[in-house]
Design a protein around this motif. Structure first.
Motif, PDB file in Angstrom:
ATOM      1  N   LYS A   3       1.531  11.548 -15.701  1.00 40.94           N
ATOM      2  CA  LYS A   3       0.653  10.407 -15.890  1.00 40.94           C
ATOM      3  C   LYS A   3       1.444   9.124 -15.724  1.00 40.94           C
ATOM      4  N   GLN A   4       0.817   8.121 -15.072  1.00 37.13           N
ATOM      5  CA  GLN A   4       1.480   6.832 -14.893  1.00 37.13           C
ATOM      6  C   GLN A   4       0.447   5.737 -14.740  1.00 37.13           C
ATOM      7  N   ALA A  45      -3.115   6.985 -13.449  1.00 37.90           N
ATOM      8  CA  ALA A  45      -3.337   8.186 -12.654  1.00 37.90           C
ATOM      9  C   ALA A  45      -2.752   9.379 -13.382  1.00 37.90           C
ATOM     10  N   ILE A  46      -3.463  10.473 -13.295  1.00 36.05           N
ATOM     11  CA  ILE A  46      -2.990  11.742 -13.815  1.00 36.05           C
ATOM     12  C   ILE A  46      -2.908  12.696 -12.636  1.00 36.05           C
ATOM     13  N   ARG A  47      -1.733  13.252 -12.387  1.00 37.23           N
ATOM     14  CA  ARG A  47      -1.555  14.195 -11.283  1.00 37.23           C
ATOM     15  C   ARG A  47      -1.403  15.586 -11.852  1.00 37.23           C
ATOM     16  N   ALA A  81       4.328   5.138  -5.347  1.00 41.50           N
ATOM     17  CA  ALA A  81       5.489   5.195  -6.244  1.00 41.50           C
ATOM     18  C   ALA A  81       5.314   6.314  -7.268  1.00 41.50           C
ATOM     19  N   PHE A  82       4.075   6.502  -7.736  1.00 46.75           N
ATOM     20  CA  PHE A  82       3.799   7.570  -8.700  1.00 46.75           C
ATOM     21  C   PHE A  82       4.019   8.941  -8.071  1.00 46.75           C
ATOM     22  N   LEU A  83       3.520   9.134  -6.859  1.00 52.77           N
ATOM     23  CA  LEU A  83       3.633  10.430  -6.208  1.00 52.77           C
ATOM     24  C   LEU A  83       5.050  10.774  -5.777  1.00 52.77           C
TER      25      LEU A  83
END
Length: 85
Positions: A3-4, A45-47, A81-83
């Motif tokens: 999560k970010q 975002a939650i991946r 950046a999150f991914l």
């Protein structure tokens, strides 16, 4: 699950829809490997990293569909950046 916070995200949820299309062949929100949620600071975002709909970075595409179709440059940069760290 990771999560970010996503600065610049406008919560259009296009990333969720195209992720579901990638995983299931249909537009929608069920079946997405990424989920956008609202919180006190905007959107995060939650991946998903496990299960049938875990994010696979759209390995069959030139780039992840969530990045390709994100309508906001700042949101796209935060998602990238999150991914990819």
């Amino acid at each position: 699950m990771e999560k970010q916070q996503l600065e610049g995200c406008v919560h259009c949820r296009i990333c969720e829809m195209v992720c579901t299309l990638h995983h299931t062949g249909a537009f929608g929100y069920e079946g997405s490997g990424i989920h956008i949620e609202e919180n006190d600071n905007g959107y995060a975002a939650i991946r998903l990293t496990e299960g049938d709909c875990a994010c696979d970075f759209c390995v069959t595409e030139e780039e992840p569909l969530c990045l390709r179709y994100c309508p906001k440059m700042k949101g796209r940069d935060a998602l990238k950046a999150f991914l990819f760290g």
